[in-house]
Design a protein around this motif. Structure first.
Motif, PDB file in Angstrom:
ATOM      1  N   GLN A  27       0.825  -1.202   0.000  1.00  9.32           N
ATOM      2  CA  GLN A  27       0.000   0.000   0.000  1.00  9.32           C
ATOM      3  C   GLN A  27       0.865   1.259   0.000  1.00  9.32           C
ATOM      4  O   GLN A  27       0.572   2.226  -0.694  1.00  9.32           O
ATOM      5  CB  GLN A  27      -0.956   0.009   1.190  1.00  9.32           C
ATOM      6  CG  GLN A  27      -2.021   1.076   1.094  1.00  9.32           C
ATOM      7  CD  GLN A  27      -2.853   0.966  -0.169  1.00  9.32           C
ATOM      8  OE1 GLN A  27      -3.415  -0.082  -0.459  1.00  9.32           O
ATOM      9  NE2 GLN A  27      -2.925   2.029  -0.936  1.00  9.32           N
ATOM     10  N   LEU A  30       2.094   1.682  -3.522  1.00  6.74           N
ATOM     11  CA  LEU A  30       1.054   2.232  -4.398  1.00  6.74           C
ATOM     12  C   LEU A  30       0.831   3.719  -4.147  1.00  6.74           C
ATOM     13  O   LEU A  30       0.676   4.494  -5.093  1.00  6.74           O
ATOM     14  CB  LEU A  30      -0.264   1.477  -4.198  1.00  6.74           C
ATOM     15  CG  LEU A  30      -0.331   0.074  -4.769  1.00  6.74           C
ATOM     16  CD1 LEU A  30      -1.674  -0.565  -4.427  1.00  6.74           C
ATOM     17  CD2 LEU A  30      -0.110   0.074  -6.266  1.00  6.74           C
ATOM     18  N   ASN A  31       0.804   4.114  -2.897  1.00  9.07           N
ATOM     19  CA  ASN A  31       0.575   5.524  -2.560  1.00  9.07           C
ATOM     20  C   ASN A  31       1.685   6.423  -3.085  1.00  9.07           C
ATOM     21  O   ASN A  31       1.444   7.574  -3.423  1.00  9.07           O
ATOM     22  CB  ASN A  31       0.436   5.703  -1.047  1.00  9.07           C
ATOM     23  CG  ASN A  31      -0.848   5.106  -0.527  1.00  9.07           C
ATOM     24  OD1 ASN A  31      -1.790   4.850  -1.260  1.00  9.07           O
ATOM     25  ND2 ASN A  31      -0.880   4.862   0.772  1.00  9.07           N
ATOM     26  N   SER A  32       2.896   5.889  -3.196  1.00  5.49           N
ATOM     27  CA  SER A  32       4.014   6.707  -3.665  1.00  5.49           C
ATOM     28  C   SER A  32       3.946   6.982  -5.170  1.00  5.49           C
ATOM     29  O   SER A  32       4.659   7.851  -5.664  1.00  5.49           O
ATOM     30  CB  SER A  32       5.350   6.063  -3.294  1.00  5.49           C
ATOM     31  OG  SER A  32       5.521   4.846  -3.969  1.00  5.49           O
ATOM     32  N   PHE A  33       3.089   6.281  -5.897  1.00  8.39           N
ATOM     33  CA  PHE A  33       2.954   6.489  -7.346  1.00  8.39           C
ATOM     34  C   PHE A  33       1.560   6.989  -7.723  1.00  8.39           C
ATOM     35  O   PHE A  33       1.179   6.941  -8.886  1.00  8.39           O
ATOM     36  CB  PHE A  33       3.253   5.194  -8.110  1.00  8.39           C
ATOM     37  CG  PHE A  33       4.672   4.760  -7.983  1.00  8.39           C
ATOM     38  CD1 PHE A  33       5.674   5.391  -8.698  1.00  8.39           C
ATOM     39  CD2 PHE A  33       5.022   3.732  -7.124  1.00  8.39           C
ATOM     40  CE1 PHE A  33       6.994   4.995  -8.567  1.00  8.39           C
ATOM     41  CE2 PHE A  33       6.332   3.326  -6.991  1.00  8.39           C
ATOM     42  CZ  PHE A  33       7.329   3.970  -7.715  1.00  8.39           C
ATOM     43  N   LYS A  34       0.809   7.458  -6.754  1.00 14.75           N
ATOM     44  CA  LYS A  34      -0.592   7.833  -6.959  1.00 14.75           C
ATOM     45  C   LYS A  34      -0.785   8.823  -8.113  1.00 14.75           C
ATOM     46  O   LYS A  34      -1.686   8.667  -8.908  1.00 14.75           O
ATOM     47  CB  LYS A  34      -1.138   8.428  -5.653  1.00 14.75           C
ATOM     48  CG  LYS A  34      -2.620   8.371  -5.535  1.00 14.75           C
ATOM     49  CD  LYS A  34      -3.043   6.985  -5.153  1.00 14.75           C
ATOM     50  CE  LYS A  34      -4.506   6.949  -4.843  1.00 14.75           C
ATOM     51  NZ  LYS A  34      -5.080   5.666  -5.118  1.00 14.75           N
ATOM     52  N   ALA A  35       0.066   9.829  -8.213  1.00 16.67           N
ATOM     53  CA  ALA A  35      -0.128  10.887  -9.211  1.00 16.67           C
ATOM     54  C   ALA A  35       0.507  10.564 -10.563  1.00 16.67           C
ATOM     55  O   ALA A  35       0.397  11.349 -11.496  1.00 16.67           O
ATOM     56  CB  ALA A  35       0.447  12.197  -8.683  1.00 16.67           C
ATOM     57  N   GLN A  36       1.151   9.417 -10.682  1.00 21.28           N
ATOM     58  CA  GLN A  36       1.890   9.107 -11.905  1.00 21.28           C
ATOM     59  C   GLN A  36       1.178   8.121 -12.817  1.00 21.28           C
ATOM     60  O   GLN A  36       1.762   7.624 -13.776  1.00 21.28           O
ATOM     61  CB  GLN A  36       3.271   8.556 -11.537  1.00 21.28           C
ATOM     62  CG  GLN A  36       4.107   9.549 -10.776  1.00 21.28           C
ATOM     63  CD  GLN A  36       5.407   8.935 -10.291  1.00 21.28           C
ATOM     64  OE1 GLN A  36       5.817   7.874 -10.751  1.00 21.28           O
ATOM     65  NE2 GLN A  36       6.057   9.595  -9.360  1.00 21.28           N
ATOM     66  N   ASP A  39       1.068   2.112 -11.555  1.00 25.88           N
ATOM     67  CA  ASP A  39       2.350   1.926 -10.878  1.00 25.88           C
ATOM     68  C   ASP A  39       3.354   1.223 -11.799  1.00 25.88           C
ATOM     69  O   ASP A  39       2.967   0.518 -12.734  1.00 25.88           O
ATOM     70  CB  ASP A  39       2.159   1.123  -9.582  1.00 25.88           C
ATOM     71  CG  ASP A  39       1.702  -0.288  -9.844  1.00 25.88           C
ATOM     72  OD1 ASP A  39       2.549  -1.205  -9.787  1.00 25.88           O
ATOM     73  OD2 ASP A  39       0.501  -0.485 -10.115  1.00 25.88           O
ATOM     74  N   ASN A  68      -6.674   8.130 -14.593  1.00 20.55           N
ATOM     75  CA  ASN A  68      -7.453   7.020 -14.028  1.00 20.55           C
ATOM     76  C   ASN A  68      -6.595   5.821 -13.639  1.00 20.55           C
ATOM     77  O   ASN A  68      -7.127   4.747 -13.358  1.00 20.55           O
ATOM     78  CB  ASN A  68      -8.544   6.586 -15.017  1.00 20.55           C
ATOM     79  CG  ASN A  68      -9.578   7.662 -15.201  1.00 20.55           C
ATOM     80  OD1 ASN A  68     -10.065   8.234 -14.228  1.00 20.55           O
ATOM     81  ND2 ASN A  68      -9.899   7.980 -16.444  1.00 20.55           N
ATOM     82  N   GLU A  69      -5.277   5.989 -13.684  1.00 18.01           N
ATOM     83  CA  GLU A  69      -4.337   4.956 -13.268  1.00 18.01           C
ATOM     84  C   GLU A  69      -4.601   3.615 -13.961  1.00 18.01           C
ATOM     85  O   GLU A  69      -4.782   2.580 -13.331  1.00 18.01           O
ATOM     86  CB  GLU A  69      -4.367   4.784 -11.747  1.00 18.01           C
ATOM     87  CG  GLU A  69      -3.984   6.036 -10.989  1.00 18.01           C
ATOM     88  CD  GLU A  69      -4.085   5.872  -9.488  1.00 18.01           C
ATOM     89  OE1 GLU A  69      -4.009   4.742  -8.991  1.00 18.01           O
ATOM     90  OE2 GLU A  69      -4.221   6.903  -8.812  1.00 18.01           O
ATOM     91  N   GLU A  85      -4.343  -1.584 -11.460  1.00 14.80           N
ATOM     92  CA  GLU A  85      -3.421  -2.115 -10.448  1.00 14.80           C
ATOM     93  C   GLU A  85      -3.781  -3.535 -10.012  1.00 14.80           C
ATOM     94  O   GLU A  85      -2.909  -4.363  -9.795  1.00 14.80           O
ATOM     95  CB  GLU A  85      -3.397  -1.148  -9.252  1.00 14.80           C
ATOM     96  CG  GLU A  85      -2.676  -1.663  -8.038  1.00 14.80           C
ATOM     97  CD  GLU A  85      -3.581  -2.427  -7.096  1.00 14.80           C
ATOM     98  OE1 GLU A  85      -3.092  -3.414  -6.499  1.00 14.80           O
ATOM     99  OE2 GLU A  85      -4.750  -2.067  -6.960  1.00 14.80           O
TER     100      GLU A  85
END
Length: 176
Positions: A27, A30-36, A39, A68-69, A85
């Protein structure tokens, strides 16, 4: 009486601790790549799926939807599926690792875990490629393939690996 259950409780406790730690670590990842967008691990899987499909003469292009990742698979110039993801099988790999390390047996645990992760990675790439091909060529079977057939493939692979781990490594008598 509790003494009789001590080994089982130890295994269960190890499983839960390993599972929770790995889940929190995932988790955090995942949070560290939220804006990119999608993942990096999921994107690598999408690239490998595209490579396999292109080798099988299913010309594939990927389109990123950063907001929308997700990544869209276009096979033979037609949109067939999208990868999010949840398609990367990390949650299944975490479950696999938690079980294997709950029955820790030294160095062979790390060797088996590594081999198992590689097998699950390959199986997942083939699973996604298979789903894309089914969706492209046989759209009437797409829902059944996505909801039942291909999940059975990846979860079945985990169960087979667990059975191999237990039968040939974890419960094998060290003296024989």
């Amino acid at each position: 009486m509790l003494k009789d259950f001590k080994p089982v409780l130890g295994i269960l406790l190890r499983f839960i601790i390993i599972y929770v730690v790995l889940l929190f670590a995932y988790q955090f990842y995942l949070n560290s790549f939220k804006a990119q967008g999608l993942d990096p691990f999921s994107r690598v899987i999408a690239d490998h799926v595209m490579f396999i499909q292109n080798k099988l003469n299913y010309a594939t292009l990927l389109y990123d939807d950063v907001a929308n990742e997700q990544v869209y698979f276009y096979v033979k110039k037609e949109y067939v599926t999208r990868m999010v993801e949840g398609c990367n099988a990390i949650s299944i790999m975490i479950l696999f690792l938690s079980f294997v390390f709950a029955f820790f047996k030294g160095t062979k645990t790390f060797v088996f875990a590594t081999a198992g992760l590689l097998a699950l990675y390959i199986m997942n790439v083939l699973r996604i490629a298979g789903l894309n091909i089914v969706t492209r060529d046989y759209p009437q079977y797409s829902k059944g393939a996505h909801d039942y057939l291909f999940p059975a493939v990846i979860y079945g692979s985990v169960v087979i690996l667990w059975l191999i781990w237990i039968k040939f490594f974890a419960l094998k008598n060290e003296n024989s």
